[in-house]
Scaffold this motif. Structure first.
Motif, short mmCIF file in Angstrom:
data_model
loop_
_atom_site.label_atom_id
_atom_site.label_comp_id
_atom_site.label_asym_id
_atom_site.label_seq_id
_atom_site.Cartn_x
_atom_site.Cartn_y
_atom_site.Cartn_z
N ALA A 1 14.70 9.58 1.01
CA ALA A 1 15.03 10.65 0.48
C ALA A 1 15.33 11.85 1.50
CB ALA A 1 14.03 10.54 -0.47
N ALA A 2 14.52 11.37 2.24
CA ALA A 2 14.49 13.06 3.07
C ALA A 2 16.62 12.31 4.51
CB ALA A 2 13.69 12.75 4.09
N GLU A 3 16.08 11.45 4.78
CA GLU A 3 17.56 11.39 5.37
C GLU A 3 18.82 11.52 4.74
OE1 GLU A 3 19.47 7.21 7.60
OE2 GLU A 3 17.02 6.96 6.78
N ASP A 4 18.53 10.73 3.03
CA ASP A 4 20.05 11.34 2.71
C ASP A 4 19.90 12.55 2.33
OD1 ASP A 4 21.42 10.80 0.69
OD2 ASP A 4 20.75 11.82 -1.25
N ILE A 5 18.48 13.62 2.27
CA ILE A 5 19.30 15.01 2.05
C ILE A 5 19.70 15.38 3.29
CG2 ILE A 5 17.55 17.18 1.33
CD1 ILE A 5 15.60 15.34 -0.75
N ALA A 6 19.04 15.09 3.71
CA ALA A 6 19.53 15.61 5.36
C ALA A 6 20.57 15.81 6.02
CB ALA A 6 18.77 14.98 7.17
N TYR A 7 21.62 14.24 5.33
CA TYR A 7 22.90 14.01 5.82
C TYR A 7 23.82 14.79 4.58
CZ TYR A 7 26.97 11.00 5.38
OH TYR A 7 28.41 10.70 5.26
N GLN A 8 23.09 14.91 3.38
CA GLN A 8 24.17 15.71 2.83
C GLN A 8 24.35 17.71 2.86
OE1 GLN A 8 25.72 15.16 0.36
NE2 GLN A 8 25.28 12.04 0.33
N LEU A 9 23.19 17.77 3.58
CA LEU A 9 22.96 19.13 3.91
C LEU A 9 23.92 19.37 5.45
CD1 LEU A 9 19.46 20.63 3.80
CD2 LEU A 9 21.27 20.96 2.25
N SER A 10 24.17 18.32 6.30
CA SER A 10 24.78 18.35 7.85
C SER A 10 26.30 17.95 7.15
CB SER A 10 24.36 17.47 8.66
OG SER A 10 24.81 16.02 7.53
N ARG A 11 26.59 18.56 6.14
CA ARG A 11 28.50 17.54 5.13
C ARG A 11 28.58 19.11 4.68
NH1 ARG A 11 30.53 12.81 5.40
NH2 ARG A 11 31.69 13.90 3.94
N SER A 12 27.42 20.04 4.30
CA SER A 12 27.92 21.29 3.74
C SER A 12 28.34 21.93 4.84
CB SER A 12 26.20 21.74 3.28
OG SER A 12 26.50 21.63 2.17
N ARG A 13 28.62 23.40 4.51
CA ARG A 13 29.28 24.45 5.22
C ARG A 13 28.58 25.66 5.26
NH1 ARG A 13 36.14 24.90 3.65
NH2 ARG A 13 36.59 23.42 4.32
N ASN A 14 28.62 25.84 6.49
CA ASN A 14 27.61 27.09 7.21
C ASN A 14 26.16 27.19 6.22
OD1 ASN A 14 30.00 29.04 6.82
ND2 ASN A 14 30.36 29.15 4.82
N ILE A 15 25.67 26.17 6.65
CA ILE A 15 23.87 25.94 7.16
C ILE A 15 22.96 25.95 8.56
CG2 ILE A 15 22.33 23.82 6.72
CD1 ILE A 15 23.68 24.65 3.73
N THR A 16 22.76 26.44 8.91
CA THR A 16 21.97 27.39 9.71
C THR A 16 20.70 26.98 10.06
OG1 THR A 16 23.74 29.76 9.29
CG2 THR A 16 21.54 29.53 11.17
N TYR A 17 20.10 26.44 11.07
CA TYR A 17 19.36 25.93 10.97
C TYR A 17 18.09 26.35 11.92
CZ TYR A 17 21.23 21.00 9.40
OH TYR A 17 21.95 20.14 7.54
N GLY B 1 0.98 -1.45 0.19
CA GLY B 1 -0.05 0.00 -0.16
C GLY B 1 1.03 1.15 0.16
N ASP B 2 -0.01 2.60 1.13
CA ASP B 2 1.65 3.46 1.16
C ASP B 2 2.31 3.77 1.55
OD1 ASP B 2 -0.94 4.48 -0.62
OD2 ASP B 2 -1.96 5.38 0.27
N GLY B 3 2.83 2.36 2.32
CA GLY B 3 3.85 2.59 3.07
C GLY B 3 5.19 2.34 3.02
N LEU B 4 4.99 1.29 1.82
CA LEU B 4 6.07 1.07 0.66
C LEU B 4 6.87 2.91 -0.06
CD1 LEU B 4 8.52 -0.16 -0.98
CD2 LEU B 4 6.80 0.19 -2.82
N ILE B 5 5.54 3.74 -0.37
CA ILE B 5 5.80 5.20 -0.68
C ILE B 5 6.47 6.11 0.38
CG2 ILE B 5 5.11 7.59 -1.65
CD1 ILE B 5 2.97 5.44 -3.32
N GLU B 6 5.70 5.79 2.11
CA GLU B 6 5.89 6.98 3.08
C GLU B 6 7.90 6.23 3.05
OE1 GLU B 6 4.26 9.19 4.19
OE2 GLU B 6 3.28 8.91 2.99
N LEU B 7 8.10 4.89 3.06
CA LEU B 7 9.65 4.34 3.67
C LEU B 7 10.36 5.09 2.40
CD1 LEU B 7 11.65 2.51 4.88
CD2 LEU B 7 10.25 0.84 2.82
N ARG B 8 9.95 5.09 0.92
CA ARG B 8 10.45 5.57 -0.21
C ARG B 8 11.15 7.07 0.58
NH1 ARG B 8 12.29 1.35 -0.21
NH2 ARG B 8 11.92 -0.22 -2.30
N LYS B 9 10.28 7.55 0.42
CA LYS B 9 9.81 9.59 1.03
C LYS B 9 10.85 9.76 2.51
CE LYS B 9 5.48 10.98 -0.52
NZ LYS B 9 4.55 11.30 -0.30
N LEU B 10 11.00 8.99 3.25
CA LEU B 10 11.77 8.91 4.73
C LEU B 10 13.26 8.75 4.51
CD1 LEU B 10 9.59 6.71 7.21
CD2 LEU B 10 10.51 9.44 6.85
#
Length: 257
Positions: A228-244, A217-226
């Motif tokens: 993707a979000a985890e990968d994006i967060a990891y890439q941003l955490s390695r970038s310089r001058n990122i303010t949260y 069902g929609d569980g597979l789609i939600e898993l793929r979203k999570l």
């Protein structure tokens, strides 16, 4: 008295001109990279090979025949047959020169146009012999071996005529119309099979995704979203001058680098 003086001068000038003509006819030049063979009207071709420079001969009795001993290229096209009876068009590029010490024999037995008389015939002979050992496919895949075999056999054969082959290479190799059409048809068939396999793979992948969606069902789609979000967060955490800005706070925090 003056007449006698002029007559003497005229005779002297005539004698000088005749002597100059004789001397000039007794001299000949052999340019760099060339050799000369002497033909004597009474004794025939001499065994001596004359080197570069200016030389004397006996006028009207001896004649120099000049040979170019530098390496020269020649292309020889040949049509022959392969082991599997396919017509093969081959062009061989030969870099050749005569053996200087054998020039008298070459001139006596073959002539000045030795390259015209010898190279086409022995090239055809060797190519027919070598190409007949390979089928059409081997001529393509083992071209280097074929070229080396032709070079070895042709060099050995040319040596019997007093010729040195500095380089032998296959510059052109094509097949008859029937073989070419058969190869093109085979390539088209392979491309068609590849396209079918690719389409079947895409269809199978789409089917697997559809089955997964139907099962999870929609569980597979939600898993793929999570993911993707985890990968994006990891890439941003390695970038310089990122303010949260944390949720529920109005103070900006600068994360350490």
């Amino acid at each position: 008295m003056a007449a006698k003086v002029f007559e003497s001068i005229g005779k002297f000038g005539l004698a000088l001109a005749v002597a100059g003509g004789v001397v000039n006819s007794a001299l000949y030049n052999v340019d760099a990279g060339h050799r000369a063979v002497i033909f004597d009207r009474f004794r025939g071709v001499q065994d001596i090979v004359v080197g570069e420079g200016t030389h004397f001969l006996i006028p009207w009795v001896q004649k120099p025949i000049i040979f170019d001993c530098r390496s020269r290229p020649r292309n020889v096209p040949v049509i022959t047959g392969s082991k599997d009876l396919q017509n093969v068009n081959i062009t061989l590029r030969i870099l050749f020169r005569p053996v200087a010490s054998q020039l008298p024999r070459i001139f006596t037995s073959i002539g000045e146009d030795y390259d015209e008389r010898v190279l086409p015939s022995i090239t055809t002979e060797i190519l027919k012999s070598v190409v007949a050992r390979f089928d059409a496919g081997e001529l393509i895949t083992q071209r280097e071996l074929v070229s080396r075999q032709v070079s070895d056999d042709l060099t050995e054969r040319a040596a019997t005529f007093g010729l040195i082959l500095d380089d032998v290479s296959l510059t052109h190799l094509t097949f008859g119309k029937e073989f070419t059409e058969a190869v093109e048809a085979k390539q088209a068939e392979q491309q068609k099979k590849a396209a079918i396999i690719s389409a079947e793979g895409d269809s199978k992948a789409a089917e697997l995704i559809a089955n997964s969606l139907a099962t999870a069902g929609d569980g597979l789609i939600e898993l793929r979203k999570l993911e993707a979000a985890e990968d994006i967060a990891y890439q941003l955490s390695r970038s310089r001058n990122i303010t949260y800005l944390p949720a529920g706070q109005s103070v900006l925090l600068q994360l350490p680098q």
